[in-house]
Write a protein that holds these residues in place. Structure first.
Motif, PDB file in Angstrom:
ATOM      1  N   GLY A 201       0.809  -1.205   0.000  1.00 20.61           N
ATOM      2  CA  GLY A 201       0.000   0.000   0.000  1.00 20.61           C
ATOM      3  C   GLY A 201       0.844   1.257   0.000  1.00 20.61           C
ATOM      4  O   GLY A 201       0.563   2.203   0.742  1.00 20.61           O
ATOM      5  N   LEU A 202       1.852   1.309  -0.870  1.00 17.34           N
ATOM      6  CA  LEU A 202       2.803   2.412  -0.854  1.00 17.34           C
ATOM      7  C   LEU A 202       3.252   2.748  -2.275  1.00 17.34           C
ATOM      8  O   LEU A 202       3.761   1.885  -2.988  1.00 17.34           O
ATOM      9  N   TRP A 203       3.060   4.009  -2.647  1.00 21.90           N
ATOM     10  CA  TRP A 203       3.463   4.473  -3.970  1.00 21.90           C
ATOM     11  C   TRP A 203       4.005   5.894  -3.850  1.00 21.90           C
ATOM     12  O   TRP A 203       3.580   6.659  -2.973  1.00 21.90           O
ATOM     13  N   ALA A 204       4.916   6.278  -4.729  1.00 21.36           N
ATOM     14  CA  ALA A 204       5.471   7.632  -4.663  1.00 21.36           C
ATOM     15  C   ALA A 204       6.076   8.033  -5.999  1.00 21.36           C
ATOM     16  O   ALA A 204       6.508   7.186  -6.786  1.00 21.36           O
ATOM     17  N   VAL A 205       6.107   9.344  -6.221  1.00 26.86           N
ATOM     18  CA  VAL A 205       6.825   9.954  -7.336  1.00 26.86           C
ATOM     19  C   VAL A 205       7.680  11.075  -6.760  1.00 26.86           C
ATOM     20  O   VAL A 205       7.218  11.850  -5.911  1.00 26.86           O
ATOM     21  N   ALA A 206       8.931  11.143  -7.194  1.00 27.06           N
ATOM     22  CA  ALA A 206       9.846  12.206  -6.770  1.00 27.06           C
ATOM     23  C   ALA A 206      10.506  12.798  -8.009  1.00 27.06           C
ATOM     24  O   ALA A 206      10.910  12.061  -8.907  1.00 27.06           O
ATOM     25  N   ASP A 207      10.606  14.112  -8.044  1.00 24.27           N
ATOM     26  CA  ASP A 207      11.150  14.824  -9.199  1.00 24.27           C
ATOM     27  C   ASP A 207      12.311  15.687  -8.730  1.00 24.27           C
ATOM     28  O   ASP A 207      12.121  16.702  -8.057  1.00 24.27           O
ATOM     29  N   GLY A 208      13.548  15.254  -9.055  1.00 24.15           N
ATOM     30  CA  GLY A 208      14.720  16.032  -8.706  1.00 24.15           C
ATOM     31  C   GLY A 208      14.646  17.416  -9.315  1.00 24.15           C
ATOM     32  O   GLY A 208      14.248  17.575 -10.465  1.00 24.15           O
ATOM     33  N   MET A 209      15.007  18.413  -8.547  1.00 21.37           N
ATOM     34  CA  MET A 209      14.761  19.795  -8.956  1.00 21.37           C
ATOM     35  C   MET A 209      15.616  20.192 -10.140  1.00 21.37           C
ATOM     36  O   MET A 209      16.847  20.170 -10.060  1.00 21.37           O
ATOM     37  N   GLY A 210      14.956  20.523 -11.249  1.00 26.01           N
ATOM     38  CA  GLY A 210      15.648  20.912 -12.461  1.00 26.01           C
ATOM     39  C   GLY A 210      16.450  22.187 -12.275  1.00 26.01           C
ATOM     40  O   GLY A 210      16.026  23.112 -11.600  1.00 26.01           O
ATOM     41  N   GLY A 211      17.650  22.202 -12.850  1.00 25.41           N
ATOM     42  CA  GLY A 211      18.497  23.369 -12.748  1.00 25.41           C
ATOM     43  C   GLY A 211      19.410  23.350 -11.536  1.00 25.41           C
ATOM     44  O   GLY A 211      20.265  24.208 -11.378  1.00 25.41           O
ATOM     45  N   HIS A 212      19.225  22.377 -10.653  1.00 22.69           N
ATOM     46  CA  HIS A 212      20.085  22.272  -9.482  1.00 22.69           C
ATOM     47  C   HIS A 212      21.001  21.055  -9.637  1.00 22.69           C
ATOM     48  O   HIS A 212      20.814  20.205 -10.504  1.00 22.69           O
TER      49      HIS A 212
END
Length: 263
Positions: free
Chosen positions: A35-46
């Protein structure tokens, strides 16, 4: 059957570098059995956005089993705060200002689910033929809309649309928003990075999720974002809940059983 096993989940995920970027700074987590899901987006430009998103997903993946949803979400918060401190330390050691990542996490336990998020990665719920966004973007453009300074028609053209106001690694203490709701049989959830939401309309998301086929929805949505130019990394997680008690209620309903016998 215990309450923790009330719902059975099916899910599918995909993360694509897109057609412009050289590095995929997105990361996904798909653990339907937990019961676990995630999305992570590394910060563009950094610097090292891919490291940041990977640490976010790995930390959530290490969550221990929890007795209830409250404990599950509290543990997730603690893990993300730890990653926040790690990223702050890593940035200081490397002499850069920020190493950061958005996070949008969906956690389910028993008959309820919770959302935790920071940044502009999103969680949607498709229920009763209607798409609902469960998260509110932490972004400059969302703040301008809330103040009435920007109409929806101006959003896509606005220069500040990619400027976020919260993320893991941005401040010494991570601010997370959360939402808790009851689950319904047939609920379909979509988690995505802005590489999808910037390219595909909510009407199109709704049409794709309508069938409740997670694998098909994931594939179609990534393809659609690529057809629109794939200007950013694209991450999509789709998951569907099936109420296992629902069939039991039908079978054990005395009135229905009596009707079947009389027929």
């Amino acid at each position: 059957m215990t309450d923790a096993m009330q719902f059975r989940w099916t899910s599918c995920s995909c993360s694509h570098v897109g057609l412009v970027r050289q590095v995929n700074e997105d990361a996904c987590l798909e653990q339907a059995d937990r019961g676990l899901w995630a999305v992570a987006d590394g910060m563009g430009g950094h610097t090292l956005g891919d490291l940041a998103s990977r640490l976010v997903v790995e930390s959530l993946n290490q969550l221990p089993p929890a007795a209830n949803l409250e404990k599950f979400m509290l543990d997730a918060r603690d893990r993300l705060q730890t990653v926040n401190r790690q990223l702050r330390g890593e940035a200081a050691a490397r002499g850069v200002r920020i190493i950061g990542s958005t996070v949008a996490a969906l956690l389910a336990h028993g008959s309820r689910f919770g959302c935790l998020w920071a940044g502009d990665s999103r969680i949607y719920l498709y229920r009763d033929q209607r798409l609902q966004r469960l998260t509110r973007d932490h972004s400059q453009i969302e703040e301008m809309k809330a103040r009435g300074n920007l109409g929806d028609d101006d959003v896509l053209a606005h220069v500040a649309r990619n400027l976020i106001t919260r993320a893991v690694g941005v401040a010494d203490v991570l601010e997370l928003d959360e939402r808790v709701m009851e689950l319904n049989d047939g609920d379909v959830f979509l988690l995505c990075s802005d590489g999808l939401s910037n390219e595909v309309s909510e009407q199109e998301l709704s049409e794709v999720l309508e069938d409740g086929n997670c694998e098909q929805a994931t594939r179609l949505l990534v393809d659609l974002a690529l057809q629109r130019g794939g200007h950013d990394n694209i991450s999509v997680v789709a998951t569907r809940a099936k109420d296992l008690y629902g069939s039991e209620k039908t079978v054990l309903n005395p009135g229905l059983a009596e009707q079947v016998r009389s027929d």
